[in-house]
Design a protein around this motif. Structure first.
Motif, PDB file in Angstrom:
ATOM      1  N   SER A 139       0.855  -1.117   0.094  1.00  0.00           N
ATOM      2  CA  SER A 139      -0.086  -0.161  -0.115  1.00  0.00           C
ATOM      3  C   SER A 139       0.922   1.256   0.052  1.00  0.00           C
ATOM      4  O   SER A 139       2.102   1.301   0.329  1.00  0.00           O
ATOM      5  CB  SER A 139      -0.793  -0.090   1.312  1.00  0.00           C
ATOM      6  OG  SER A 139      -1.800  -1.216   1.408  1.00  0.00           O
ATOM      7  N   ASN A 140       0.345   2.395  -0.526  1.00  0.00           N
ATOM      8  CA  ASN A 140       0.944   3.576  -0.264  1.00  0.00           C
ATOM      9  C   ASN A 140       0.063   4.416   0.928  1.00  0.00           C
ATOM     10  O   ASN A 140      -1.080   4.767   0.668  1.00  0.00           O
ATOM     11  CB  ASN A 140       0.873   4.417  -1.260  1.00  0.00           C
ATOM     12  CG  ASN A 140       1.442   5.824  -1.321  1.00  0.00           C
ATOM     13  OD1 ASN A 140       0.910   6.632  -0.450  1.00  0.00           O
ATOM     14  ND2 ASN A 140       2.279   6.102  -2.032  1.00  0.00           N
ATOM     15  N   LEU A 141       0.309   4.249   2.176  1.00  0.00           N
ATOM     16  CA  LEU A 141      -0.444   4.942   3.191  1.00  0.00           C
ATOM     17  C   LEU A 141      -0.078   6.232   3.720  1.00  0.00           C
ATOM     18  O   LEU A 141      -0.615   6.931   4.124  1.00  0.00           O
ATOM     19  CB  LEU A 141      -0.392   4.090   4.362  1.00  0.00           C
ATOM     20  CG  LEU A 141      -0.562   2.514   4.048  1.00  0.00           C
ATOM     21  CD1 LEU A 141      -0.352   1.698   5.411  1.00  0.00           C
ATOM     22  CD2 LEU A 141      -2.039   2.670   3.899  1.00  0.00           C
ATOM     23  N   GLY A 142       1.395   6.742   3.263  1.00  0.00           N
ATOM     24  CA  GLY A 142       1.946   8.024   3.646  1.00  0.00           C
ATOM     25  C   GLY A 142       1.476   9.056   2.485  1.00  0.00           C
ATOM     26  O   GLY A 142       1.437  10.566   3.027  1.00  0.00           O
ATOM     27  N   GLY A 143       1.273   8.799   1.303  1.00  0.00           N
ATOM     28  CA  GLY A 143       1.068   9.765   0.316  1.00  0.00           C
ATOM     29  C   GLY A 143       2.301  10.582  -0.101  1.00  0.00           C
ATOM     30  O   GLY A 143       1.989  11.679  -0.858  1.00  0.00           O
ATOM     31  N   CYS A 144       3.465  10.336   0.449  1.00  0.00           N
ATOM     32  CA  CYS A 144       4.695  11.048   0.195  1.00  0.00           C
ATOM     33  C   CYS A 144       4.918  10.990  -1.406  1.00  0.00           C
ATOM     34  O   CYS A 144       5.577  12.076  -1.931  1.00  0.00           O
ATOM     35  CB  CYS A 144       5.753  10.793   0.968  1.00  0.00           C
ATOM     36  SG  CYS A 144       5.441  10.789   2.803  1.00  0.00           S
ATOM     37  N   TYR A 145       4.754   9.819  -1.963  1.00  0.00           N
ATOM     38  CA  TYR A 145       5.130   9.358  -3.291  1.00  0.00           C
ATOM     39  C   TYR A 145       4.309   8.484  -3.904  1.00  0.00           C
ATOM     40  O   TYR A 145       3.300   8.077  -3.351  1.00  0.00           O
ATOM     41  CB  TYR A 145       6.775   8.923  -3.472  1.00  0.00           C
ATOM     42  CG  TYR A 145       7.167   8.227  -2.261  1.00  0.00           C
ATOM     43  CD1 TYR A 145       6.892   6.837  -2.131  1.00  0.00           C
ATOM     44  CD2 TYR A 145       7.665   8.657  -1.142  1.00  0.00           C
ATOM     45  CE1 TYR A 145       6.990   5.861  -1.082  1.00  0.00           C
ATOM     46  CE2 TYR A 145       8.186   7.897  -0.021  1.00  0.00           C
ATOM     47  CZ  TYR A 145       7.786   6.454  -0.139  1.00  0.00           C
ATOM     48  OH  TYR A 145       8.199   5.710   1.149  1.00  0.00           O
ATOM     49  N   ASP A 146       4.712   8.081  -5.162  1.00  0.00           N
ATOM     50  CA  ASP A 146       3.710   7.238  -5.945  1.00  0.00           C
ATOM     51  C   ASP A 146       3.741   5.996  -5.644  1.00  0.00           C
ATOM     52  O   ASP A 146       2.836   4.937  -5.909  1.00  0.00           O
ATOM     53  CB  ASP A 146       3.648   7.458  -7.245  1.00  0.00           C
ATOM     54  CG  ASP A 146       3.467   8.800  -7.685  1.00  0.00           C
ATOM     55  OD1 ASP A 146       2.474   9.514  -7.064  1.00  0.00           O
ATOM     56  OD2 ASP A 146       3.854   9.525  -8.761  1.00  0.00           O
ATOM     57  N   VAL A 147       4.957   5.222  -5.211  1.00  0.00           N
ATOM     58  CA  VAL A 147       5.250   3.978  -5.134  1.00  0.00           C
ATOM     59  C   VAL A 147       4.760   3.258  -3.650  1.00  0.00           C
ATOM     60  O   VAL A 147       4.305   4.141  -2.831  1.00  0.00           O
ATOM     61  CB  VAL A 147       6.659   3.588  -5.384  1.00  0.00           C
ATOM     62  CG1 VAL A 147       6.889   3.684  -6.972  1.00  0.00           C
ATOM     63  CG2 VAL A 147       7.411   4.190  -4.464  1.00  0.00           C
TER      64      VAL A 147
END
Length: 326
Positions: free
Chosen positions: A208-216
Motif C-alpha cells: 500500500s501507499n499509506l503516507g502519500g509522500c510518493y507514488d510507489v
C-alpha cells in the motif's frame, strides 16, 4: 583470465567507497576505465581513483580492449540493456541489485549469459560478508536445531526529501527503480535468506501507499514458504515513526533462535537452550570487496562466486510474487 581488468558503467556514489576501490585493491585486479554521462564528474572520479580512461558513452567502455569485465552501477531500468550489451560483446558482467526491473527481465539476462557463454554476477554482496557467513555457520552447525520460522522487520521513517517531490531520489520513481524502497532494499534481505536457508518456493504479499509522500508503495508485508518447509513473515514500512525504527531478522529453530539485521550490522544474538551469546565479525572497509574477491577468484579459475544470475533470479521471482506480478 590471469588479470581482471574492470570497467564501470555508472561511476556514481555507490562506487566511491562501497565497490570502486575494491577493484584496484584486490590482487590481480585493476580498474581500467569508467563511464559516466557527465564528463566533468567522470574525469573527477577517474582522477581521484587513479583510473586511466573515462568515457561518457557506454559502448566505448564496453568495447575498450583493456576492459575484460564490466560492472554496471546505473539505476535499475538500465541494468538489462547494458548487461546484455556487455555479454554480447563477449565479456562477463557484474550488475548492481536489484538485478533488473522484473523477473522477466532477469530471465532475459540469464539467457543472454548462456547464449554468450559468459559469466553473470550480481551485487548481492552480503553472501560474502563475514557477518552473514557467521550466521550461516551457526545455522549449518545446527546451533538452533531445525529451522522453523523467520521474521523480518524493516521499519524506518520518511526522510525530508521523501516528502518533497522536487527533492525525491530516483529510487522512488517507478519507471527508473521499480516499487521504490522495497525494490532498493528488500532484495538484500530476501537474497540473504535464500543464501542462509535455501530457496523460497512461494510468496504472497500485500502493499500500500499509506503516507502519500510518493507514488510507489511505502508499506508491504509478505508470507514466505521455503522449500525446506520453514515459513516466514516479512514487513517493510518506510513511513514509520522514529520510535518504531527497526531492522531485524529473527530465525527460530527447534533449539533456539538467531537475531541479526540486514543493514545495521547489530551484534548477532544466539539464544539457545543452554546459552545466550553475541557475535560481531569485523566489517571490511569496502563492503563489496569480499564478493568482488570471489568474482576475481572465479575468473582466475579458483573458487566460485556465490552470487550469480541464477541466484539473483530466484530473489527477483520472490519480489514479483510479493507485488503480484507473478
Amino acid at each position: 583470465m590471469k588479470s581482471v581488468k574492470w570497467g564501470i558503467i555508472g561511476a556514481g556514489a555507490v562506487c566511491e567507497r562501497k565497490s570502486g576501490p575494491a577493484f584496484y585493491e584486490i590482487e590481480h585486479s585493476w580498474l581500467r576505465a569508467i563511464m559516466r554521462r557527465d564528463a566533468e564528474k567522470a574525469a573527477d572520479f577517474a582522477k581521484r581513483h587513479g583510473v586511466r580512461r573515462y568515457y561518457t558513452d557506454a559502448d566505448q567502455l564496453i568495447n575498450d580492449p583493456e576492459v575484460n569485465i564490466v560492472y554496471i552501477a546505473t539505476p535499475p531500468h538500465l541494468h538489462k540493456e547494458y548487461a546484455i550489451r556487455v555479454l554480447q560483446a563477449g565479456k562477463p558482467v557484474y550488475v548492481e541489485k536489484p538485478m533488473a526491473m522484473s523477473y522477466a527481465e532477469c530471465l532475459e539476462m540469464v539467457e543472454a549469459a548462456k547464449q554468450a557463454n559468459q559469466k553473470l554476477f550480481v551485487a548481492h554482496y552480503r553472501r560474502a560478508l563475514p557477518y552473514f557467513l557467521k550466521v550461516k555457520d551457526l545455522i549449518d552447525s545446527q546451533a538452533i536445531g531445525k529451522i522453523l520460522t523467520v521474521n523480518v522487520r524493516l521499519f524506518r521513517p520518511a526522510s525530508a526529501s521523501d516528502m518533497d517531490k522536487q527533492q525525491q531520489t530516483w529510487r522512488l520513481k517507478r519507471e527508473i527503480a521499480g516499487e521504490g524502497y522495497f525494490f532498493d532494499l528488500a532484495p538484500h534481505t530476501l537474497d540473504i535468506l535464500d543464501f542462509l536457508l535455501g530457496e523460497i518456493s512461494d510468496a504472497k504479499g500485500y502493499y500500500s501507499n499509506l503516507g502519500g509522500c510518493y507514488d510507489v508503495a511505502d508499506t508491504l508485508s509478505a508470507i514466505l514458504q521455503f522449500k525446506s518447509g520453514a515459513q516466514g513473515v516479512a514487513e517493510w514500512c518506510f513511513i514509520s515513526s522514529e520510535k518504531s525504527r527497526e531492522d531485524t531478522i529473527t530465525i527460530t529453530g527447534t533449539e533456539g533462535s538467531i537475531r541479526f539485521s540486514t543493514f545495521q550490522f547489530t551484534p548477532i544474538l544466539l539464544s539457545s537452550i543452554d546459552r545466550e551469546q553475541f557475535f560481531m565479525p569485523a566489517q571490511p572497509d569496502h563492503i563489496q570487496q569480499p564478493l568482488i574477491q570471489t568474482i576475481v577468484d572465479e575468473l582466475r579459475g579458483s573458487c566460485p562466486c556465490p552470487s550469480t544470475g541464477e541466484t539473483a533470479l530466484r530473489t527477483a521471482k520472490v519480489m514479483d510474487m510479493i507485488i503480484g506480478k507473478i
